[in-house]
Design a protein around this motif. Sequence first.
Motif, PDB file in Angstrom:
ATOM      1  N   ALA A   1     -37.228  -1.956   3.825  1.00  0.00           N
ATOM      2  CA  ALA A   1     -37.679  -0.781   3.050  1.00  0.00           C
ATOM      3  C   ALA A   1     -36.784  -0.015   2.663  1.00  0.00           C
ATOM      4  O   ALA A   1     -36.445   0.387   1.664  1.00  0.00           O
ATOM      5  CB  ALA A   1     -38.730  -0.204   3.555  1.00  0.00           C
ATOM      6  N   LEU A   2     -35.880   0.322   3.649  1.00  0.00           N
ATOM      7  CA  LEU A   2     -34.594   1.320   3.310  1.00  0.00           C
ATOM      8  C   LEU A   2     -33.580   0.763   2.293  1.00  0.00           C
ATOM      9  O   LEU A   2     -33.114   1.317   1.350  1.00  0.00           O
ATOM     10  CB  LEU A   2     -34.016   1.815   4.356  1.00  0.00           C
ATOM     11  CG  LEU A   2     -32.625   2.947   4.438  1.00  0.00           C
ATOM     12  CD1 LEU A   2     -33.259   3.969   4.010  1.00  0.00           C
ATOM     13  CD2 LEU A   2     -32.104   3.140   5.767  1.00  0.00           C
ATOM     14  N   GLU A   3     -33.084  -0.497   2.474  1.00  0.00           N
ATOM     15  CA  GLU A   3     -32.275  -1.225   1.740  1.00  0.00           C
ATOM     16  C   GLU A   3     -33.158  -1.291   0.114  1.00  0.00           C
ATOM     17  O   GLU A   3     -32.399  -1.231  -0.856  1.00  0.00           O
ATOM     18  CB  GLU A   3     -32.156  -2.593   2.222  1.00  0.00           C
ATOM     19  CG  GLU A   3     -31.148  -3.371   1.273  1.00  0.00           C
ATOM     20  CD  GLU A   3     -29.742  -2.862   1.114  1.00  0.00           C
ATOM     21  OE1 GLU A   3     -28.996  -2.995   0.158  1.00  0.00           O
ATOM     22  OE2 GLU A   3     -29.278  -2.312   1.972  1.00  0.00           O
ATOM     23  N   ALA A   4     -34.414  -1.511   0.127  1.00  0.00           N
ATOM     24  CA  ALA A   4     -35.134  -1.620  -1.208  1.00  0.00           C
ATOM     25  C   ALA A   4     -35.099  -0.448  -1.802  1.00  0.00           C
ATOM     26  O   ALA A   4     -35.219  -0.278  -2.895  1.00  0.00           O
ATOM     27  CB  ALA A   4     -36.701  -2.257  -0.844  1.00  0.00           C
TER      28      ALA A   4
ATOM     29  N   ASN B   1     -41.695  -3.465   8.100  1.00  0.00           N
ATOM     30  CA  ASN B   1     -40.024  -3.699   7.876  1.00  0.00           C
ATOM     31  C   ASN B   1     -39.177  -2.702   7.594  1.00  0.00           C
ATOM     32  O   ASN B   1     -38.657  -2.517   6.320  1.00  0.00           O
ATOM     33  CB  ASN B   1     -39.705  -4.891   7.060  1.00  0.00           C
ATOM     34  CG  ASN B   1     -40.368  -5.995   7.562  1.00  0.00           C
ATOM     35  OD1 ASN B   1     -39.849  -6.837   8.467  1.00  0.00           O
ATOM     36  ND2 ASN B   1     -41.588  -6.440   7.127  1.00  0.00           N
ATOM     37  N   PRO B   2     -39.154  -1.346   8.240  1.00  0.00           N
ATOM     38  CA  PRO B   2     -38.571  -0.208   7.574  1.00  0.00           C
ATOM     39  C   PRO B   2     -37.115  -0.447   7.251  1.00  0.00           C
ATOM     40  O   PRO B   2     -36.641   0.335   6.361  1.00  0.00           O
ATOM     41  CB  PRO B   2     -38.646   0.945   8.911  1.00  0.00           C
ATOM     42  CG  PRO B   2     -38.892  -0.085  10.100  1.00  0.00           C
ATOM     43  CD  PRO B   2     -39.675  -1.077   9.568  1.00  0.00           C
ATOM     44  N   LYS B   3     -36.425  -1.228   7.917  1.00  0.00           N
ATOM     45  CA  LYS B   3     -35.020  -1.490   7.563  1.00  0.00           C
ATOM     46  C   LYS B   3     -34.808  -1.895   6.231  1.00  0.00           C
ATOM     47  O   LYS B   3     -34.072  -1.823   5.305  1.00  0.00           O
ATOM     48  CB  LYS B   3     -34.300  -2.356   8.518  1.00  0.00           C
ATOM     49  CG  LYS B   3     -34.048  -1.447  10.069  1.00  0.00           C
ATOM     50  CD  LYS B   3     -33.145  -2.577  10.942  1.00  0.00           C
ATOM     51  CE  LYS B   3     -32.650  -1.668  12.239  1.00  0.00           C
ATOM     52  NZ  LYS B   3     -32.221  -2.242  13.147  1.00  0.00           N
TER      53      LYS B   3
ATOM     54  N   SER C   1     -46.509  -9.019  10.401  1.00  0.00           N
ATOM     55  CA  SER C   1     -46.469  -7.889   9.403  1.00  0.00           C
ATOM     56  C   SER C   1     -47.654  -7.346   9.305  1.00  0.00           C
ATOM     57  O   SER C   1     -47.644  -6.003   9.214  1.00  0.00           O
ATOM     58  CB  SER C   1     -46.087  -8.586   8.161  1.00  0.00           C
ATOM     59  OG  SER C   1     -44.505  -9.198   8.101  1.00  0.00           O
ATOM     60  N   LEU C   2     -48.775  -7.844   9.048  1.00  0.00           N
ATOM     61  CA  LEU C   2     -50.193  -7.336   8.805  1.00  0.00           C
ATOM     62  C   LEU C   2     -50.390  -6.633  10.114  1.00  0.00           C
ATOM     63  O   LEU C   2     -50.975  -5.433   9.973  1.00  0.00           O
ATOM     64  CB  LEU C   2     -51.256  -8.493   8.695  1.00  0.00           C
ATOM     65  CG  LEU C   2     -52.404  -8.110   7.840  1.00  0.00           C
ATOM     66  CD1 LEU C   2     -52.208  -7.274   6.689  1.00  0.00           C
ATOM     67  CD2 LEU C   2     -53.166  -9.248   7.792  1.00  0.00           C
TER      68      LEU C   2
END
Length: 365
Positions: A21-24, A17-19, A213-214
């Motif tokens: 991750a960017l927010e995180a 979930n790169p988007k 996800s996995l």
Amino acid sequence: LDASFMFVQGGILTVSNPKMALEAVREAFRQMGSEAKAEEFTRRIKSQDWYPLAKQSKLGLTEAGAGIKASEEFFFSNWTETLWKVPSFILGRPFGKEAYEKAKKANPFKATERAAVAYLDTLRILKFQEMLDGPLKGKNFSEHKKEFQDAADVINTLTGRASLGKLEAISQPLTKLVFSPRNWASQVKLFSPYALYYFGQMSPSARKMALVSLGKFIAFNTGMIALAATYFNNDDDDETSVEFDPRSSDFMKLKLGDTRVDPWGGKVQQVTFASRMFMDAMFSAGVGEGGFKNNKGQVLPLGLNNKTPKALELTMNQFFNKLSPSARIVYNRLKAERDKEGNLTDGFGNEYSLSGDISKSLYPM
């Protein structure tokens, strides 16, 4: 800076979930520089409409200042806070009490801990909200309790905060003995044969979320490792390669001399352990070469004297290799033996000293 929270505990959702991750990442940097912003973040999420649902579902959120809970998924010990009091006293005390308090709050270890908590909490919140806007939308918690709790449990597990089951009652003392026990529990649930049971008892919506996800995480890492293997496995340098035999401790890692690049965050250890046990059982039944591949590339059966560990020893090592640094030092000292000359050795014939072991435990990872 210890970035393990991004690529070890949070590795699966970071990659899949790169988007999110960017927010995180943005939230992690925001809270890293300010204790007040970390406290404000906690107040903000508690005021949200979805927060009671998250708590009822047992989503693993670590609130600001909850150091004991944070230590279950983060590796710093309390001594780092004590250690920082020395330079903060030297830098701040001569300028008054207020300057001293500001210097204490500038603790870089605490700043990194705030970043870790912010990053992982943000991932969990965003993923839980995605489920609320998707398969759980419009559903009542009392009527669909299992679906909500399964979703939260999977999110916790994907981010290194798995439930310890019957060991929950001793979770706090367990963190003093084992190196991040919840993260280890996550690895077992996702990457060992136990995963068949874990995925099997989930509600369909949680299972789908977990497998998607996995699947993305495995596909991405396998692709990167395959590219590395295409380059390194076809050159003439034996010092650089990628290992594809699951019986080797280097399985799916990039070997660069004495350095190993592990994009899996330690998760393939469970695959290697299961493969060794299974292949050794096959060897005992007359199939295959054995269950252990050593660093010389030899495949051997388990239990060969002074060459390979026994199955029980391999199982015990799974636990002892997860000991916390301080517990590991005690274990190494108890395990040390004296050779014919009276010198302490580590059981593999290497010279052992308690002071050297303590010194090594303080090296940066």
